[in-house]
Design a protein around this motif. Structure first.
Motif, mmCIF file in Angstrom:
data_model
loop_
_atom_site.group_PDB
_atom_site.id
_atom_site.type_symbol
_atom_site.label_atom_id
_atom_site.label_comp_id
_atom_site.label_asym_id
_atom_site.label_seq_id
_atom_site.Cartn_x
_atom_site.Cartn_y
_atom_site.Cartn_z
ATOM 1 N N TRP A 150 0.833 -1.203 0.000
ATOM 2 C CA TRP A 150 0.000 0.000 0.000
ATOM 3 C C TRP A 150 0.873 1.260 0.000
ATOM 4 C CZ3 TRP A 150 -4.292 -1.443 4.147
ATOM 5 C CH2 TRP A 150 -5.150 -2.416 3.589
ATOM 6 N N GLU A 158 0.565 3.449 3.466
ATOM 7 C CA GLU A 158 -0.638 3.346 4.290
ATOM 8 C C GLU A 158 -0.579 2.034 5.078
ATOM 9 O OE1 GLU A 158 -4.126 4.890 2.627
ATOM 10 O OE2 GLU A 158 -5.501 3.622 3.766
ATOM 11 N N ARG A 159 -0.710 2.161 6.387
ATOM 12 C CA ARG A 159 -0.639 0.984 7.285
ATOM 13 C C ARG A 159 0.682 0.230 7.148
ATOM 14 N NH1 ARG A 159 -4.693 3.314 9.898
ATOM 15 N NH2 ARG A 159 -6.529 3.518 8.585
ATOM 16 N N VAL A 200 -4.006 0.672 -2.639
ATOM 17 C CA VAL A 200 -5.342 0.485 -3.217
ATOM 18 C C VAL A 200 -6.112 1.801 -3.272
ATOM 19 C CG1 VAL A 200 -5.684 -1.971 -2.779
ATOM 20 C CG2 VAL A 200 -6.141 -0.318 -0.933
ATOM 21 N N ASN A 201 -5.798 2.708 -2.362
ATOM 22 C CA ASN A 201 -6.325 4.073 -2.491
ATOM 23 C C ASN A 201 -5.367 4.766 -3.459
ATOM 24 O OD1 ASN A 201 -8.372 3.663 -0.504
ATOM 25 N ND2 ASN A 201 -6.776 3.810 1.047
ATOM 26 N N LYS A 278 -9.796 -0.991 -6.122
ATOM 27 C CA LYS A 278 -10.700 -0.696 -5.008
ATOM 28 C C LYS A 278 -11.670 0.348 -5.519
ATOM 29 C CE LYS A 278 -10.667 1.365 -0.327
ATOM 30 N NZ LYS A 278 -9.805 1.777 0.818
ATOM 31 N N GLU A 282 -15.018 3.382 0.843
ATOM 32 C CA GLU A 282 -14.345 4.388 1.668
ATOM 33 C C GLU A 282 -14.041 5.646 0.859
ATOM 34 O OE1 GLU A 282 -11.040 2.114 3.316
ATOM 35 O OE2 GLU A 282 -12.336 1.407 4.937
ATOM 36 N N ARG A 315 -11.566 -5.799 -5.806
ATOM 37 C CA ARG A 315 -11.762 -6.033 -4.374
ATOM 38 C C ARG A 315 -13.239 -6.050 -3.972
ATOM 39 N NH1 ARG A 315 -9.119 -2.445 -0.681
ATOM 40 N NH2 ARG A 315 -8.267 -4.049 0.653
ATOM 41 N N PHE A 317 -14.113 -5.478 -0.984
ATOM 42 C CA PHE A 317 -14.197 -4.617 0.195
ATOM 43 C C PHE A 317 -14.967 -3.342 -0.165
ATOM 44 C CE2 PHE A 317 -11.935 -1.568 3.160
ATOM 45 C CZ PHE A 317 -12.354 -2.142 4.343
ATOM 46 N N LYS A 356 -11.477 -10.000 1.453
ATOM 47 C CA LYS A 356 -10.806 -10.044 2.760
ATOM 48 C C LYS A 356 -11.277 -11.270 3.534
ATOM 49 C CE LYS A 356 -9.719 -5.165 3.451
ATOM 50 N NZ LYS A 356 -9.750 -3.967 4.327
ATOM 51 N N ASP A 361 -12.860 -6.396 8.741
ATOM 52 C CA ASP A 361 -11.601 -5.776 8.349
ATOM 53 C C ASP A 361 -10.422 -6.281 9.172
ATOM 54 O OD1 ASP A 361 -9.977 -4.101 6.935
ATOM 55 O OD2 ASP A 361 -10.614 -2.253 7.892
ATOM 56 N N GLU A 389 -1.977 -4.359 10.928
ATOM 57 C CA GLU A 389 -2.731 -3.114 11.058
ATOM 58 C C GLU A 389 -3.490 -3.011 12.372
ATOM 59 O OE1 GLU A 389 -5.446 -2.301 7.825
ATOM 60 O OE2 GLU A 389 -6.445 -0.725 8.954
ATOM 61 N N TYR A 390 -4.294 -4.009 12.662
ATOM 62 C CA TYR A 390 -5.086 -3.992 13.899
ATOM 63 C C TYR A 390 -4.434 -4.854 14.980
ATOM 64 C CZ TYR A 390 -9.077 -2.137 11.190
ATOM 65 O OH TYR A 390 -9.920 -1.376 10.405
ATOM 66 N N HIS A 525 -5.525 2.825 14.526
ATOM 67 C CA HIS A 525 -5.682 1.362 14.596
ATOM 68 C C HIS A 525 -4.603 0.765 15.506
ATOM 69 C CE1 HIS A 525 -8.125 1.191 10.602
ATOM 70 N NE2 HIS A 525 -8.535 2.116 11.438
#
Ligand code: GCU
Length: 677
Positions: A150, A158-159, A200-201, A278, A282, A315, A317, A356, A361, A389-390, A525
Motif C-alpha cells: 500500500w 498506508e498501514r 489500493v487508495n 478498489k 471508503e 476487491r 471490500f 478479505k 476488516d 494493522e489492527y 488502529h
C-alpha cells in the motif's frame, strides 16, 4: 557477528557438520539460462547458497553431463539435454520436480520461475541441514500468489510500519531499484509470483510517462525472480488524469482510454500481471457513481487487459462507511454479499474477486467472509494481511499462520458438501480456473523489511500457505526459525512456543469472544480504544451498553448476517448454543452475565482472559532472555526491546479494557483485580 535481518530467511549460514553431507555435487548446471532469466538466477543462487552453507565454491555451466552435478532448468530444456523424465506429466503451471540422489540433484521446473522455486527449496533443505535423499513433485495450490503493497507515490505507506517505501519517492518510482530486486528475491523464495506495488487508495499520477518508465525499471528488477508487476488503479483516472469528461465504465471513450493506457504499460512491461481495483469503497470512485454495476466496472479493465493476458483483481471490500449506528439492522458485515451476490457469473474470465478473509476488516478473530460461499461462477482470491494493522503493528509478536489456517480450513458447507475456503479459492470446489491469495505486506526501508525480526515469520508463512494451505503452522515456524536463527535446539523450541502462543495471547488481551480487536479504529488502529468501537460511521460496532454487548447478527432478531452463510453454517451461527464461544459476540448480543460453554460469564471471561493474555506476554520476555548468547547480539537486543515493549503494552491493554467494561457494566471481578478495590 552482527546481523541486521536484511537477509531474512535467506542467510545461507554455515551448517554445523558440513561433512555429514558427502554427496554434495561438484558443479551447477543451469540449462539454457540467458542472463537475468529465473533459471540464471537459480544458478547464481545455488552457487551463493552452497558457498555460504558449505564454504564450497562450485562453478556454473549451462550444459553438462557430469555425474556429480546439480542440474536446474525447465522441463523443456531438461528433455532437450537429457531426454524424457517420468515426472514431466505431473507438473502443473509453476510446479517443480526435485530429486536429490547421492551424486546427482535434479531441479526441473514446469517453467522458468518454477525451476527457481525448486532451487530455493533445495537450498532451504540444505540450510536446515536436511540432507535426506528425496524425489518429489511440488505443485501450487492456486495460480495467484500475490502480495499487495500500500505504497503512496510520495514514499509513505498506508498501514506500513517499517519506514518509507522501497518503490517510490517524491511522486515517482525510485531510480534505484536494488532493494526492490532484493524484495523480489525474498518473494521468489516463498513462491510469490506477483507484486502490486501501490496503495489500493490509488493515485492516478502513477500513469504518467515518467512513472510508466519507472514501472518498466521495477519489472526489469523483478523479472529475474519470476515475479510479475501489477498496479492499483484509481477508477476515476480517465477524468482526473486523462481529462475526459467522464469515467463511466460503459462509455466507449472511457474504454478506449483504458485500452490505450494498458497498451502503453504492456509496451514497456510485456509480462505485466494486471490491475488491482478498489472501487466504491471508503470514498473511492467506482462504477456505482454512474449506476453501473461493480461487474461493469471490473469488466472494463478486463477488456483492456484481455489481449495481453493480464488479470483484474477486483476487491470485494465495498461498503458504506457512513452507516447509522442507531439502526439495529445496519451491518457492514453484510455489505460484500449484498453488493456481489447478484453479480455471480457476470464477471469476465480474467476477473478475480479479492475477498478479505473476514466480513469486516482484518480483526483478530472473524468468521470467514460469507462471500466465499456466494460466488460460484466467479474467480475468487482471499486477501490476508501480513502488516499488523489492527494487531499491534509490528510492536507485538502475533504469529498469524494459525489464524489464517482457521479461515482456510473453515468448511462453509455449500450445498451441504465439503467446501473449505482453501478449496473455494483454488479450482477444487467450484472449478474456477483462476484464484488464490493476496497478502497486504507493506514492507519498508527498515533493514528488517517489516520493522521487526519476528514479524518476518508471517511473510514466510504467507508464501508457504499460498502454495500449500495444508502446511501446518507449527512446521512452518520451525523451518523459519532454523533458517532465521540457526540450529540451537533451545532457540527452536522457545521461539516456536512464543510464536504459537502469540495470537491467542493478543486475542486475550485485546478483543476476545469475537467482539473485534477493540483497538482505536478512528485514526491509528493502534492501542486500546474500546470506546471508539461504537457510534462511528465505519460500522465496526460492539453495541456495548451497561447490561449487554455484542452484535446481533441473527436472522430472527438482528442484522441477518448469519443467514448469509450456507444453511448448515447459518444454523450454527444463528443459535447461541451452537456458536463457538470465540465468535459469540460477533453473532449475538448478550448480557454480560451470559454463561459461556466454559461456565464463566462473559464479563468474567473478559477479566480473566485479559489477565491471562497479558501474563503470557510477560513470559515472552523471560523466554527470549533465556536465549542470550544463543543468537547474535544485534538481533537478540532488537527483539528483546520489542518484547519488553509488548509486555508493557499488554498491561496497558489489559487494564484499559477491563476498566472500561467494569465502568460500563458495574459488575465486579470475582478475583477482585479490576475496579475500585
Ligand atoms: C482498512 C484500512 C485502510 C485501507 C482499507 C482497505 O480500512 O484501514 O487503510 O485502505 O482497509 O483495505 O481498502
Amino acid at each position: 557477528k552482527a546481523e541486521d535481518g536484511s537477509h531474512a530467511w535467506l542467510r545461507y549460514a554455515p551448517v554445523p557438520n558440513p561433512n555429514g553431507y558427502r554427496s554434495l555435487p561438484s558443479t551447477i548446471v543451469a540449462l539454457n539460462s540467458s542472463k537475468s532469466s529465473p533459471v540464471y538466477t537459480a544458478g547464481q543462487e545455488l552457487q551463493k547458497g552452497i558457498k555460504g552453507i558449505f564454504g564450497k565454491s562450485l562453478s556454473i555451466n549451462d550444459t553438462g553431463k557430469g555425474p556429480s552435478s546439480v542440474v536446474v532448468g525447465t522441463a523443456e530444456a531438461y528433455k532437450k539435454n537429457y531426454g524424457e523424465f517420468d515426472e514431466a506429466d505431473a507438473l502443473d503451471e509453476d510446479g517443480f520436480f526435485l530429486s536429490i540422489e547421492e551424486r546427482r540433484v535434479r531441479i526441473i521446473g514446469q517453467n522458468q520461475r518454477a525451476a527457481l522455486y525448486g532451487a530455493f527449496e533445495y537450498l532451504s533443505r540444505l540450510a536446515q541441514a536436511n540432507f535426506s535423499l528425496v524425489s518429489y513433485v511440488s505443485n501450487p495450490h492456486a495460480p495467484i500468489r500475490w502480495v499487495n503493497e500500500w505504497d503512496n507515490l510520495d514514499g509513505s505507506i498506508e498501514r506500513g510500519y517499517a519506514g518509507p517505501s522501497i518503490f517510490f519517492r517524491d511522486g515517482y518510482v525510485m531510480e534505484n531499484v536494488t532493494r526492490a530486486a532484493e524484495y523480489a528475491r525474498l518473494l521468489a523464495s516463498i513462491r510469490v509470483n506477483g507484486i502490486v506495488i501501490n496503495n489500493v487508495n490509488a493515485n492516478a499520477a502513477l500513469l504518467n510517462e515518467r512513472n510508466i518508465a519507472g514501472l518498466g525499471r521495477l519489472a526489469d528488477a523483478f523479472r529475474p525472480y519470476g515475479v510479475q508487476l501489477g498496479i492499483s488503479l484509481n477508477f476515476a483516472s480517465p477524468q482526473d488524469f486523462g481529462g475526459l469528461p467522464t469515467f463511466d465504465p460503459l462509455d466507449p471513450t472511457v474504454d478506449v482510454w483504458w485500452a490505450n493506457v494498458t497498451n502503453k504499460i504492456y509496451s514497456r512491461v510485456s509480462d505485466f500481471a494486471g490491475f488491482l481495483v478498489k472501487a466504491n469503497s471508503e470514498g473511492q470512485p467506482g462504477p456505482l457513481t454512474y449506476n453501473r454495476t461493480l461487474a461493469d466496472g471490473a469488466n472494463m479493465f478486463a477488456r483492456a487487459l484481455k489481449p495481453h493476458g493480464g488479470i483484474v483483481m477486483f476487491r470485494a471490500f465495498v461498503y458504506d462507511h457512513h452507516l447509522t449506528p442507531s439502526n439495529w439492522k445496519n451491518d457492514r458485515a453484510n455489505a460484500a454479499v449484498e453488493f456481489f451476490k447478484d453479480l455471480d457469473g457476470k464477471f469476465d474470465d480474467n476477473v478475480v474477486v479479492q475477498i478479505k478473509y473476514g466480513p469486516i476488516d482484518f480483526q483478530v478473530r472473524e468468521p470467514p467472509s460469507p462471500l466465499f460461499s456466494a460466488l460460484r461462477k466467479t474467480n475468487t482470491a482471499i486477501e490476508l494481511q501480513v502488516t499488523q494493522e489492527y494487531l499491534g503493528h509490528q510492536d507485538h509478536l502475533v504469529y498469524l499462520a494459525p489464524m489464517w489456517k482457521e479461515i482456510l480450513e473453515f468448511d462453509l458447507r455449500v450445498d451441504n458438501r465439503p467446501s473449505k475456503v482453501k478449496d473455494i479459492i483454488s479450482s477444487a470446489r467450484f472449478n474456477r480456473p483462476l484464484g488464490g491469495s493476496a497478502a497486504v505486506v507493506n514492507v519498508g526501508t527498515n533493514t528488517t523489511w517489516l520493522g521487526s525480526h519476528l514479524a518476518m515469520s508471517n511473510l514466510y508463512a504467507y508464501g508457504i500457505l499460498a502454495w500449500n494451505p495444508a502446511a501446518q503452522a507449527e512446521d512452518i515456524i520451525r523451518d523459519w526459525i532454523r533458517l532465521t536463527f540457526g540450529f540451537n535446539r533451545q532457540v527452536l523450541d522457545t521461539v516456536t512456543e512464543m510464536s504459537m502462543k502469540s495470537w491467542p495471547a493478543y486475542e486475550n488481551y485485546s478483543g476476545n469472544l469475537g467482539v473485534q480487536t477493540l483497538t482505536d479504529i478512528l485514526y491509528t488502529h493502534y492501542g486500546p480504544n474500546p470506546a471508539s468501537q461504537d457510534n462511528n460511521g465505519w460500522g465496526q460496532w460492539t453495541r456495548a451498553d451497561s447490561v449487554s454487548i455484542g452484535m446481533d447478527r441473527t436472522v430472527k432478531n438482528g442484522t441477518g448476517n448469519a443467514g448469509q452463510y450456507p444453511p448448515e453454517i447459518a444454523m450454527m451461527f444463528e443459535n447461541i448454543e451452537t456458536t463457538p464461544d470465540n465468535l459469540l459476540l460477533w453473532f449475538h448480543h448478550v448480557p454480560y452475565t451470559q454463561r459461556l460453554k466454559s461456565g464463566k460469564t462473559v464479563i468474567q471471561h473478559f477479566y480473566d482472559a485479559h489477565y491471562e493474555g497479558a501474563a503470557t506476554a510477560q513470559t515472552f520476555v523471560t523466554m527470549w532472555e533465556s536465549l542470550k548468547g544463543k543468537i547474535d547480539e544485534q538481533r537478540y537486543d532488537e527483539v528483546l526491546f520489542e518484547q519488553v515493549y509488548q509486555a508493557g503494552h499488554a498491561l496497558v491493554w489489559r487494564d484499559s479494557i477491563n476498566q472500561f467494561y467494569y465502568n460500563m457494566s458495574g459488575i465486579p471481578d470475582q478475583a477482585k483485580r479490576v475496579g475500585n478495590h
